[in-house]
Design a protein around this motif. Structure first.
Motif, PDB file in Angstrom:
ATOM      1  N   SER A  57      -4.202  -0.633  61.715  1.00 30.37           N
ATOM      2  CA  SER A  57      -5.243  -1.362  60.990  1.00 30.37           C
ATOM      3  C   SER A  57      -4.852  -2.835  60.969  1.00 30.37           C
ATOM      4  CB  SER A  57      -5.336  -0.830  59.557  1.00 30.37           C
ATOM      5  OG  SER A  57      -4.076  -1.012  58.897  1.00 30.37           O
ATOM      6  N   PRO A  58      -5.721  -3.816  60.676  1.00 35.30           N
ATOM      7  CA  PRO A  58      -7.143  -3.579  60.473  1.00 35.30           C
ATOM      8  C   PRO A  58      -7.890  -3.457  61.787  1.00 35.30           C
ATOM      9  CG  PRO A  58      -6.647  -5.905  60.227  1.00 35.30           C
ATOM     10  CD  PRO A  58      -5.346  -5.223  60.528  1.00 35.30           C
ATOM     11  N   ARG A  59      -9.009  -2.718  61.725  1.00 36.11           N
ATOM     12  CA  ARG A  59      -9.821  -2.562  62.932  1.00 36.11           C
ATOM     13  C   ARG A  59     -10.965  -3.563  62.900  1.00 36.11           C
ATOM     14  NH1 ARG A  59      -9.507   2.876  61.132  1.00 36.11           N
ATOM     15  NH2 ARG A  59     -11.701   2.901  60.616  1.00 36.11           N
ATOM     16  N   PRO A  60     -11.529  -3.902  64.075  1.00 34.41           N
ATOM     17  CA  PRO A  60     -12.688  -4.789  64.065  1.00 34.41           C
ATOM     18  C   PRO A  60     -13.854  -4.133  63.342  1.00 34.41           C
ATOM     19  CG  PRO A  60     -12.217  -3.969  66.290  1.00 34.41           C
ATOM     20  CD  PRO A  60     -11.095  -3.535  65.419  1.00 34.41           C
ATOM     21  N   GLN A  61     -14.788  -4.967  62.853  1.00 33.61           N
ATOM     22  CA  GLN A  61     -15.909  -4.444  62.053  1.00 33.61           C
ATOM     23  C   GLN A  61     -16.746  -3.432  62.818  1.00 33.61           C
ATOM     24  OE1 GLN A  61     -17.895  -7.998  60.740  1.00 33.61           O
ATOM     25  NE2 GLN A  61     -16.925  -7.882  58.739  1.00 33.61           N
ATOM     26  N   ASP A  62     -16.923  -3.663  64.117  1.00 32.80           N
ATOM     27  CA  ASP A  62     -17.756  -2.741  64.891  1.00 32.80           C
ATOM     28  C   ASP A  62     -16.897  -1.713  65.623  1.00 32.80           C
ATOM     29  OD1 ASP A  62     -16.584  -4.452  66.623  1.00 32.80           O
ATOM     30  OD2 ASP A  62     -18.353  -4.794  67.874  1.00 32.80           O
ATOM     31  N   SER A  63     -15.759  -1.348  65.006  1.00 32.37           N
ATOM     32  CA  SER A  63     -14.858  -0.370  65.613  1.00 32.37           C
ATOM     33  C   SER A  63     -15.582   0.944  65.860  1.00 32.37           C
ATOM     34  CB  SER A  63     -13.672  -0.125  64.678  1.00 32.37           C
ATOM     35  OG  SER A  63     -12.988   1.038  65.061  1.00 32.37           O
ATOM     36  N   ILE A  64     -15.205   1.610  66.932  1.00 36.18           N
ATOM     37  CA  ILE A  64     -15.820   2.902  67.269  1.00 36.18           C
ATOM     38  C   ILE A  64     -15.545   3.929  66.168  1.00 36.18           C
ATOM     39  CG2 ILE A  64     -13.845   3.775  68.590  1.00 36.18           C
ATOM     40  CD1 ILE A  64     -15.985   4.923  70.555  1.00 36.18           C
ATOM     41  N   PHE A  65     -14.419   3.721  65.417  1.00 38.22           N
ATOM     42  CA  PHE A  65     -14.095   4.641  64.330  1.00 38.22           C
ATOM     43  C   PHE A  65     -15.121   4.535  63.201  1.00 38.22           C
ATOM     44  CE2 PHE A  65     -10.155   4.444  66.601  1.00 38.22           C
ATOM     45  CZ  PHE A  65      -9.600   5.699  66.445  1.00 38.22           C
ATOM     46  N   ASP A  66     -15.832   3.414  63.144  1.00 35.49           N
ATOM     47  CA  ASP A  66     -16.842   3.219  62.108  1.00 35.49           C
ATOM     48  C   ASP A  66     -18.258   3.432  62.636  1.00 35.49           C
ATOM     49  OD1 ASP A  66     -14.770   2.455  60.375  1.00 35.49           O
ATOM     50  OD2 ASP A  66     -14.788   0.440  61.238  1.00 35.49           O
ATOM     51  N   THR A  67     -18.504   3.050  63.906  1.00 34.69           N
ATOM     52  CA  THR A  67     -19.873   3.077  64.428  1.00 34.69           C
ATOM     53  C   THR A  67     -20.272   4.439  64.998  1.00 34.69           C
ATOM     54  OG1 THR A  67     -19.066   2.184  66.523  1.00 34.69           O
ATOM     55  CG2 THR A  67     -19.917   0.602  64.942  1.00 34.69           C
ATOM     56  N   ASP A  68     -19.323   5.186  65.551  1.00 38.88           N
ATOM     57  CA  ASP A  68     -19.657   6.501  66.109  1.00 38.88           C
ATOM     58  C   ASP A  68     -19.525   7.551  65.005  1.00 38.88           C
ATOM     59  OD1 ASP A  68     -19.861   8.910  67.528  1.00 38.88           O
ATOM     60  OD2 ASP A  68     -19.090   7.968  69.354  1.00 38.88           O
ATOM     61  N   GLU A  69     -20.630   7.734  64.285  1.00 43.38           N
ATOM     62  CA  GLU A  69     -20.612   8.588  63.092  1.00 43.38           C
ATOM     63  C   GLU A  69     -20.243  10.036  63.417  1.00 43.38           C
ATOM     64  OE1 GLU A  69     -23.611   9.528  59.432  1.00 43.38           O
ATOM     65  OE2 GLU A  69     -24.066   7.774  60.670  1.00 43.38           O
ATOM     66  N   GLU A  70     -20.790  10.534  64.536  1.00 43.61           N
ATOM     67  CA  GLU A  70     -20.559  11.930  64.915  1.00 43.61           C
ATOM     68  C   GLU A  70     -19.071  12.205  65.139  1.00 43.61           C
ATOM     69  OE1 GLU A  70     -22.065  14.731  68.461  1.00 43.61           O
ATOM     70  OE2 GLU A  70     -23.613  13.389  67.674  1.00 43.61           O
ATOM     71  N   LYS A  71     -18.425  11.302  65.934  1.00 44.99           N
ATOM     72  CA  LYS A  71     -16.997  11.478  66.220  1.00 44.99           C
ATOM     73  C   LYS A  71     -16.159  11.305  64.954  1.00 44.99           C
ATOM     74  CE  LYS A  71     -16.720  10.330  71.133  1.00 44.99           C
ATOM     75  NZ  LYS A  71     -16.270   9.343  72.132  1.00 44.99           N
ATOM     76  N   SER A  72     -16.537  10.347  64.110  1.00 42.79           N
ATOM     77  CA  SER A  72     -15.783  10.092  62.877  1.00 42.79           C
ATOM     78  C   SER A  72     -15.821  11.302  61.944  1.00 42.79           C
ATOM     79  CB  SER A  72     -16.343   8.869  62.151  1.00 42.79           C
ATOM     80  OG  SER A  72     -16.121   7.716  62.919  1.00 42.79           O
ATOM     81  N   LYS A  73     -17.008  11.941  61.851  1.00 40.43           N
ATOM     82  CA  LYS A  73     -17.136  13.136  60.998  1.00 40.43           C
ATOM     83  C   LYS A  73     -16.291  14.287  61.544  1.00 40.43           C
ATOM     84  CE  LYS A  73     -21.708  12.370  58.925  1.00 40.43           C
ATOM     85  NZ  LYS A  73     -23.134  12.696  59.007  1.00 40.43           N
ATOM     86  N   LEU A  74     -16.339  14.450  62.886  1.00 40.34           N
ATOM     87  CA  LEU A  74     -15.560  15.508  63.534  1.00 40.34           C
ATOM     88  C   LEU A  74     -14.068  15.278  63.292  1.00 40.34           C
ATOM     89  CD1 LEU A  74     -15.153  17.921  65.479  1.00 40.34           C
ATOM     90  CD2 LEU A  74     -15.340  16.318  67.386  1.00 40.34           C
ATOM     91  N   LEU A  75     -13.644  14.016  63.435  1.00 41.90           N
ATOM     92  CA  LEU A  75     -12.234  13.668  63.251  1.00 41.90           C
ATOM     93  C   LEU A  75     -11.796  13.958  61.824  1.00 41.90           C
ATOM     94  CD1 LEU A  75      -9.688  12.415  64.466  1.00 41.90           C
ATOM     95  CD2 LEU A  75     -10.550  10.175  63.836  1.00 41.90           C
ATOM     96  N   ALA A  76     -12.620  13.565  60.851  1.00 41.25           N
ATOM     97  CA  ALA A  76     -12.286  13.796  59.438  1.00 41.25           C
ATOM     98  C   ALA A  76     -12.132  15.299  59.167  1.00 41.25           C
ATOM     99  CB  ALA A  76     -13.366  13.198  58.549  1.00 41.25           C
ATOM    100  N   ARG A  77     -13.017  16.094  59.764  1.00 38.89           N
ATOM    101  CA  ARG A  77     -12.969  17.555  59.565  1.00 38.89           C
ATOM    102  C   ARG A  77     -11.691  18.145  60.175  1.00 38.89           C
ATOM    103  NH1 ARG A  77     -17.561  18.781  61.796  1.00 38.89           N
ATOM    104  NH2 ARG A  77     -16.860  19.974  63.590  1.00 38.89           N
ATOM    105  N   LEU A  78     -11.362  17.693  61.379  1.00 41.09           N
ATOM    106  CA  LEU A  78     -10.161  18.212  62.066  1.00 41.09           C
ATOM    107  C   LEU A  78      -8.882  17.847  61.322  1.00 41.09           C
ATOM    108  CD1 LEU A  78     -11.119  17.371  65.770  1.00 41.09           C
ATOM    109  CD2 LEU A  78     -10.913  19.669  64.818  1.00 41.09           C
ATOM    110  N   LEU A  79      -8.851  16.615  60.769  1.00 37.57           N
ATOM    111  CA  LEU A  79      -7.640  16.144  60.069  1.00 37.57           C
ATOM    112  C   LEU A  79      -7.386  16.912  58.773  1.00 37.57           C
ATOM    113  CD1 LEU A  79      -7.943  12.290  60.574  1.00 37.57           C
ATOM    114  CD2 LEU A  79      -6.153  13.734  61.491  1.00 37.57           C
TER     115      LEU A  79
END
Length: 265
Positions: A147-169
């Motif tokens: 961190s910190p990540r840029p504002q338009d980081s893929i971790f923030d903008t790609d909602e589908e992947k972020s939700k999947l990642l949160a679930r897996l973690l």
């Protein structure tokens, strides 16, 4: 001292978190913390050294860019190298500690590809035969992106992947943690490629703007008087460079359709 206490076999996560908070709260925190941790990592007591490495990795994931800059300096990297080098503490450091230090430096070469000194330090260890082969970082060891990540980081903008990642973690299954680690790596790679594209676009636009400005100035001068031979050659060179950059600009524009502001430029 509490976070690295060798008399406690398990990590004291409350103390580790408080240490990270202190690093973030104090102006000198990011520069002082690596020095304190280096001293503990060099401890002859295996448990103390291993605890200190856990604190170090936790700080990397929680203490931001200033801390990252400090650990990427040769001054700190040399303290880690001393633990591995037979010229210093390598002869009496435990194999477990040496293995963990190698793993930490190697993982940083992946997570901080822009930090040349980390890569150089690791390559030097390989060249000297201190590191025989790249360590296999366990698949279920999650390495959060720096961190910190840029504002338009893929971790923030790609909602589908972020939700999947949160679930897996959140899962307790090692297969899910392995999948999370693979997903993080692919997202980091995607973000690096995106960042490289932006950088290439900005650099090209800057070069074109400067070349066109110089050409305009020379042409204005040409309207008023004859250009000298060297100015004529400069004008010709600028023209040829702009001609070569034209197709690149068209390609960059076609890649930038989802960003109105950049496309406008």
């Amino acid at each position: 001292d509490k976070a690295t206490d060798p008399s406690v076999p398990e990590e004291n996560w409350e103390c580790i978190q408080r240490f990270c908070d202190q690093v973030n709260a104090e102006t000198e925190g990011p520069s002082l913390a690596p020095r304190l941790l280096a001293h503990k990592i060099q401890s002859p007591q295996e448990t103390e050294a291993l605890h200190a490495l856990t604190v170090l990795e936790t700080c990397v994931n929680n203490c931001g860019e200033k801390f990252h800059k400090e650990i990427a300096k040769f001054r700190f990297l040399n303290e880690l190298i001393k633990v591995l080098s037979p010229k210093y503490y390598g002869t009496w450091s435990s194999e477990k500690v040496k293995s963990r230090v190698t793993e930490v430096i190697f993982s940083w070469t992946i997570w901080f590809p822009q930090e040349v000194k980390i890569r150089d330090a690791y390559q030097m260890l390989k060249k000297q035969g201190i590191v025989k082969e790249d360590p296999k970082v366990p698949e279920d060891k999650i390495l959060p992106p720096p961190s910190p990540r840029p504002q338009d980081s893929i971790f923030d903008t790609d909602e589908e992947k972020s939700k999947l990642l949160a679930r897996l973690l959140k899962s307790d299954h090692s297969e899910d943690l392995q999948a999370a680690n693979r997903l993080i790596k692919s997202m980091i790679k995607e973000e690096q490629e995106k960042s490289a594209k932006v950088s290439r676009r900005v650099n090209t636009i800057t070069e074109v703007s400067e070349s066109v400005k110089s050409m305009d100035e020379l042409l204005e001068s040409y309207k008023r008087q004859e250009l000298s031979k060297s100015d004529q050659e400069t004008l010709q060179t600028l023209f040829q460079r702009c001609e070569k950059l034209r197709p690149l600009l068209f390609r960059l524009a076609s890649e930038t359709v989802d960003d109105d502001e950049a496309l406008g430029k």
